[in-house]
Design an enzyme around this catalytic site. Sequence first.
Site, PDB file in Angstrom:
ATOM      1  N   HIS A 137       0.860  -1.181   0.000  1.00 14.67           N
ATOM      2  CA  HIS A 137       0.000   0.000   0.000  1.00 14.67           C
ATOM      3  C   HIS A 137       0.895   1.229   0.000  1.00 14.67           C
ATOM      4  CE1 HIS A 137      -2.813   2.983   1.716  1.00 14.67           C
ATOM      5  NE2 HIS A 137      -3.803   2.181   1.358  1.00 14.67           N
TER       6      HIS A 137
ATOM      7  N   LYS B 115     -10.687  -0.801   9.744  1.00 18.58           N
ATOM      8  CA  LYS B 115     -10.683  -2.026   8.935  1.00 18.58           C
ATOM      9  C   LYS B 115     -11.273  -3.199   9.711  1.00 18.58           C
ATOM     10  CE  LYS B 115      -7.954  -0.043   5.757  1.00 18.58           C
ATOM     11  NZ  LYS B 115      -8.402   0.337   4.407  1.00 18.58           N
TER      12      LYS B 115
ATOM     13  N   GLN C 102      -5.026  -5.216   6.799  1.00 19.25           N
ATOM     14  CA  GLN C 102      -6.011  -6.141   6.242  1.00 19.25           C
ATOM     15  C   GLN C 102      -6.053  -7.472   6.972  1.00 19.25           C
ATOM     16  OE1 GLN C 102      -8.242  -5.346   4.029  1.00 19.25           O
ATOM     17  NE2 GLN C 102      -7.395  -3.311   3.614  1.00 19.25           N
TER      18      GLN C 102
ATOM     19  N   ASP D 271       2.672  -4.467   7.927  1.00 29.44           N
ATOM     20  CA  ASP D 271       1.408  -3.760   7.730  1.00 29.44           C
ATOM     21  C   ASP D 271       0.292  -4.783   7.905  1.00 29.44           C
ATOM     22  OD1 ASP D 271      -0.927  -2.663   6.748  1.00 29.44           O
ATOM     23  OD2 ASP D 271      -0.082  -1.960   4.862  1.00 29.44           O
TER      24      ASP D 271
ATOM     25  N   CYS E  71      -4.813   2.527  -3.706  1.00 27.56           N
ATOM     26  CA  CYS E  71      -3.598   3.015  -3.046  1.00 27.56           C
ATOM     27  C   CYS E  71      -2.459   2.006  -3.175  1.00 27.56           C
ATOM     28  CB  CYS E  71      -3.855   3.339  -1.578  1.00 27.56           C
ATOM     29  SG  CYS E  71      -4.898   4.786  -1.334  1.00 27.56           S
TER      30      CYS E  71
END
Length: 416
Positions: free
Chosen positions: A133, A236, A213, A210, A374
């Site tokens: 991202h 999220k 998600q 990251d 993104c």
Amino acid sequence: MNQAATDKAQRGLDLEKVRADFPILERLVHDKPLVYLDTAATAQRPLAVLEAIDGFYRKHNANIHRGVHLLSQEATEDYEQARLKIARFINAPSERELVFTRGTTESINLVAHSFLRPRLQPGDEILITWMEHHSNIVPWQLLCEETGAVLKVVPMNRDGELEMDALAEMLSERVKLLGVVQISNALGTVNPVMEICQMARQHGIPVLVDGAQAMPHQAVDVQALGCDFYCFSGHKMYGPTGIGALWARAEHLQSMQPYQGGGEMIRHVTFEKSEFNEAPAKFEAGTPNIAGAIGLGAAVDYLQQLGMDNVAAHEAQLLAYGSEKLAEVDGFRMIGTAANKAGVMSFVLGDIHANDVGTLVDLHGVAIRTGHHCAMPVAQFFGVPATARASLGIYNTFEEIDVLADALQKTSEMFA
């Protein structure tokens, strides 16, 4: 979690009950029942989260820490209990290793400026992957421009999987940090983060993950992963916007300088010098998003009640069904066909621009995301200007995928 909640979680998701927990699913869009397939961008909020936020403002609203009156003490207790819940949710060794931020983006920027920047010299390398991202690309580019460090990118294959042999060859003493996404928001690829952390550790390379998600889709254990930094966003994972967290190893937080200056992050201030507080307060300057943290704590409670194994199993069934059902639509082509995927289906529909696809299926009440998500390098890699993306959540059903498939088929026929 109490025993009744545990027993219920073990029986799997009660989908009818889950959907009843989300008031927004009752509304109509263009006179059609809402089919919300944009959870990767932001999830909807259950009543438990809405009520937690409302309850704070109605009954306990006050600034936290240092207040001696009852409301301040109650607000502080709720805020810090949320930190403890979230830390336990990711199996952090201590809640003091969890720093509240505005979300994944701010968490990554915090690491970039407070941890990595003081350690970088010209010629040093920062390693990321092709499927990141923008929030895990741009901060490192800025650091490289400031310091003379070099950004290197691990390639991926046409299925949207990392080339692990190439990664192994790129690891060296020149690499000062490896940033990797656990689940790609653009492709749904689930990366072997544990293996990647093990590889990096052999070279003494800290790893930032990251997890934006991953948090809503599967159980996360930062100790088992073996990473140094883990970043995620509340919105999220069925929590509020504007709140998220950074988990970092205690030794890193101790060595890092503050990201911002202001109230709360200090222990003592004179005009000559300021003495900083301990982590996590050292990185939480000013009045924080108190209601957001409490709402995120409620979201964690909600996910734990459902059981993350149940969540993952439900979404895996939806993904398998959706992948087969949508493949029957004329002109449909999936972008991202990794063997290990989470609930993301990015696709193109013939020569129809993704924005047109999104606009037309919206008329059927179906909310999907269109664009580069993104992650512009991903679109460039696959040679497409944009994709349409249907992303799954705990409230989605097989029938909703049927509605999407029907809407896509009608869209395809319009352009035939």
